[in-house]
Scaffold this motif. Structure first.
Motif: not given
Length: 284
Positions: A95, A100, A164, A168-169, A171-172
């Motif tokens: 992940n 992914t 999950r 997601n933000d 990680k960025h």
């Protein structure tokens, strides 16, 4: 109007089926627990929990199942620790270190889904093959190898689902601050830490209740294993052997052993729910 009546009828039918299914599942649960309590509670005693089997225990004489209780805890505990050490890094790698959406990640997760659903007797056969190849006899080590293989997919898929839930933000944003993938992984671990403990408990619950996987690999002994290469008793096998006896008292002890195993699983379930609630509170 006819369409409305049809929709309402379908709604009532669907609701009826859901209620019936709920009652069947709940009724089955109470039936199982009630049967174990009714048949096992009269034979449950402190001596049974704290003593090793004595001569003729499986013929209705004195003794207990302390060897099976501790053997199950040894086997499930070590296997779960190994599965966690192997499974958590795999889930983080799939992940964080790779995309992914890549084929490697997709095929790997599909493979672990398949491994998750394979019956435990297959893992027992694989573990037995490994034991024959390396010259390992039926022992605690053989059981640990088999149950570790069995529980790795549980840890990987559970941790994958937990990751999950992380936005997601996150990680960025972490990567944009100059963090490495390992530092991102540590941030994710802190976020899903209660859920990781849940995955560990789920793996432990599966490990301690498995019988098919250890039937070929762990062996059985009336004594506590002093070394890892000695045979070890487990609660599921103790229940199996006692139920195979034609003596009613021994069969009653089998239900008492099942009651002890059920109590251990109940503790695991309660701890899992507590940790799951903590995981929900930690969501960003």
């Amino acid at each position: 109007m006819d369409n409305l009546k049809t929709r309402l009828f379908k709604e009532k039918v669907a609701k009826g089926f859901m209620q019936l299914s709920g009652m069947l599942v709940t009724g089955s649960l109470f039936f199982i627990i009630g049967t174990i309590l009714y048949k096992g509670l009269p034979y449950l005693s402190w001596e049974m929990i704290t003593q090793l089997p004595k001569g003729g225990f499986y013929m209705g004489k004195e003794g207990g199942i302390l060897n099976a209780i501790l053997g199950s805890l040894y086997l499930a505990g070590v296997a779960t620790v190994l599965a966690t050490i192997i499974g958590v890094p795999i889930a983080l790698f799939l992940n964080i270190y790779i995309k992914t959406s890549s084929k490697l990640a997709q095929y790997s997760k599909l493979m672990f889904d398949i491994l998750y659903g394979i019956p435990s007797i297959v893992y027992g056969a694989v573990g037995f093959t490994i034991m024959v190849y390396f010259g390992i006899r039926a022992s605690l080590l053989g059981g640990i190898i088999t149950i570790t293989l069995l529980t790795i997919p549980i840890v990987v898929r559970t941790v994958d689902e937990l990751i999950r839930t992380v936005p997601n933000d996150l990680k960025h944003v972490t990567l944009s601050l100059g963090a490495t993938n390992w530092e991102v992984a540590k941030v994710f671990i802190l976020h899903i830490k209660p859920g990781i403990f849940t995955a560990i408990l789920l793996a432990f619950g599966r490990a301690i209740g498995d019988v098919a996987g250890v039937l070929l690999t762990t062996g059985f002994s009336d004594n506590l294993p002093r070394y890892i290469d000695e045979p070890a008793a487990t609660l599921p096998l103790a229940i199996f052997f006692q139920l195979s006896s034609p003596i009613p008292e021994v069969q009653g002890r089998a239900y008492a052993s099942a009651l002890i195993l059920t109590f251990i699983i109940l503790i695991i379930v309660i701890c899992t729910h507590i940790l799951s609630s903590k995981q929900n509170k930690h969501k960003l």
